[in-house]
Design a protein around this motif. Structure first.
Motif, PDB file in Angstrom:
ATOM      1  N   VAL A   4       0.843  -1.201   0.000  1.00 31.02           N
ATOM      2  CA  VAL A   4       0.000   0.000   0.000  1.00 31.02           C
ATOM      3  C   VAL A   4       0.877   1.249   0.000  1.00 31.02           C
ATOM      4  CG1 VAL A   4      -1.689   1.339   1.327  1.00 31.02           C
ATOM      5  CG2 VAL A   4      -1.954  -1.137   1.106  1.00 31.02           C
ATOM      6  N   LEU A   5       1.935   1.230   0.787  1.00 27.18           N
ATOM      7  CA  LEU A   5       2.835   2.385   0.843  1.00 27.18           C
ATOM      8  C   LEU A   5       3.544   2.594  -0.492  1.00 27.18           C
ATOM      9  CD1 LEU A   5       4.402   1.973   4.400  1.00 27.18           C
ATOM     10  CD2 LEU A   5       2.700   3.650   3.651  1.00 27.18           C
ATOM     11  N   ALA A   9       3.096   5.800  -2.923  1.00 23.64           N
ATOM     12  CA  ALA A   9       4.248   6.575  -3.373  1.00 23.64           C
ATOM     13  C   ALA A   9       4.251   6.690  -4.898  1.00 23.64           C
ATOM     14  CB  ALA A   9       5.543   5.940  -2.882  1.00 23.64           C
ATOM     15  N   LYS A  10       3.944   5.594  -5.601  1.00 23.07           N
ATOM     16  CA  LYS A  10       3.895   5.618  -7.060  1.00 23.07           C
ATOM     17  C   LYS A  10       2.774   6.531  -7.549  1.00 23.07           C
ATOM     18  CE  LYS A  10       5.982   1.168  -8.170  1.00 23.07           C
ATOM     19  NZ  LYS A  10       5.806  -0.110  -8.864  1.00 23.07           N
ATOM     20  N   LEU A  11       1.653   6.483  -6.872  1.00 24.98           N
ATOM     21  CA  LEU A  11       0.524   7.337  -7.244  1.00 24.98           C
ATOM     22  C   LEU A  11       0.872   8.808  -7.053  1.00 24.98           C
ATOM     23  CD1 LEU A  11      -2.385   7.570  -8.194  1.00 24.98           C
ATOM     24  CD2 LEU A  11      -3.116   7.289  -5.817  1.00 24.98           C
ATOM     25  N   GLU A  13       3.842  10.127  -7.145  1.00 24.57           N
ATOM     26  CA  GLU A  13       4.816  10.471  -8.177  1.00 24.57           C
ATOM     27  C   GLU A  13       4.122  10.695  -9.519  1.00 24.57           C
ATOM     28  OE1 GLU A  13       8.685   8.526 -10.436  1.00 24.57           O
ATOM     29  OE2 GLU A  13       8.020   7.664  -8.540  1.00 24.57           O
ATOM     30  N   ALA A  14       3.165   9.840  -9.842  1.00 24.46           N
ATOM     31  CA  ALA A  14       2.429   9.989 -11.105  1.00 24.46           C
ATOM     32  C   ALA A  14       1.628  11.289 -11.119  1.00 24.46           C
ATOM     33  CB  ALA A  14       1.507   8.792 -11.310  1.00 24.46           C
ATOM     34  N   ILE A  15       1.008  11.620 -10.015  1.00 24.49           N
ATOM     35  CA  ILE A  15       0.239  12.862  -9.914  1.00 24.49           C
ATOM     36  C   ILE A  15       1.161  14.062 -10.073  1.00 24.49           C
ATOM     37  CG2 ILE A  15      -1.083  14.324  -8.326  1.00 24.49           C
ATOM     38  CD1 ILE A  15      -2.373  11.702  -7.275  1.00 24.49           C
ATOM     39  N   SER A  16       2.315  13.994  -9.449  1.00 24.15           N
ATOM     40  CA  SER A  16       3.283  15.091  -9.553  1.00 24.15           C
ATOM     41  C   SER A  16       3.720  15.292 -11.002  1.00 24.15           C
ATOM     42  CB  SER A  16       4.485  14.803  -8.666  1.00 24.15           C
ATOM     43  OG  SER A  16       5.444  15.820  -8.789  1.00 24.15           O
ATOM     44  N   LYS A  17       4.020  14.207 -11.704  1.00 24.09           N
ATOM     45  CA  LYS A  17       4.414  14.299 -13.115  1.00 24.09           C
ATOM     46  C   LYS A  17       3.277  14.859 -13.959  1.00 24.09           C
ATOM     47  CE  LYS A  17       7.880  10.640 -13.123  1.00 24.09           C
ATOM     48  NZ  LYS A  17       8.232   9.296 -13.626  1.00 24.09           N
ATOM     49  N   LEU A  18       2.061  14.438 -13.683  1.00 25.17           N
ATOM     50  CA  LEU A  18       0.900  14.928 -14.419  1.00 25.17           C
ATOM     51  C   LEU A  18       0.707  16.422 -14.198  1.00 25.17           C
ATOM     52  CD1 LEU A  18      -1.519  14.311 -16.207  1.00 25.17           C
ATOM     53  CD2 LEU A  18      -2.812  13.766 -14.142  1.00 25.17           C
TER      54      LEU A  18
END
Length: 90
Positions: A4-5, A9-11, A13-18
């Motif tokens: 879950v962690l 973290a991946k989510l 990072e993806a939001i930040s890139k978006l």
């Protein structure tokens, strides 16, 4: 729990890139020649007056021909540093 962690973290990072991509795309749209020309025509149509630079709208076209490419590049690269805001006495 560790899965879950990692997923969180991946989510993030993806939001930040978006967010970065969205900001860049928005700036490209704002700084496009079509958008800038349309904005300038609207200001002229509304009989825009001198702003904080005391530059009438009709003089802006000449200024932009000389300095516009630099301004747009700085805006798109995120290196533009605006001048301080002038204080208005009331």
């Amino acid at each position: 729990m560790a899965r879950v962690l990692r997923a969180t973290a991946k989510l993030k990072e993806a939001i930040s890139k978006l967010e970065v991509l969205t900001h860049r795309n928005l700036m490209k749209i704002i700084c496009s020649s079509t958008s800038l020309k349309q904005s300038y025509r609207q200001v002229k149509r509304n009989k825009g007056t001198a702003g904080i630079w005391s530059m009438p709208a009709v003089q802006f076209a000449t200024w932009f021909q000389k300095h516009g490419e630099i301004l747009v590049n700085e805006l798109l690269q995120g290196t533009y540093q605006p001048q301080g805001v002038k204080q208005v006495d009331t």
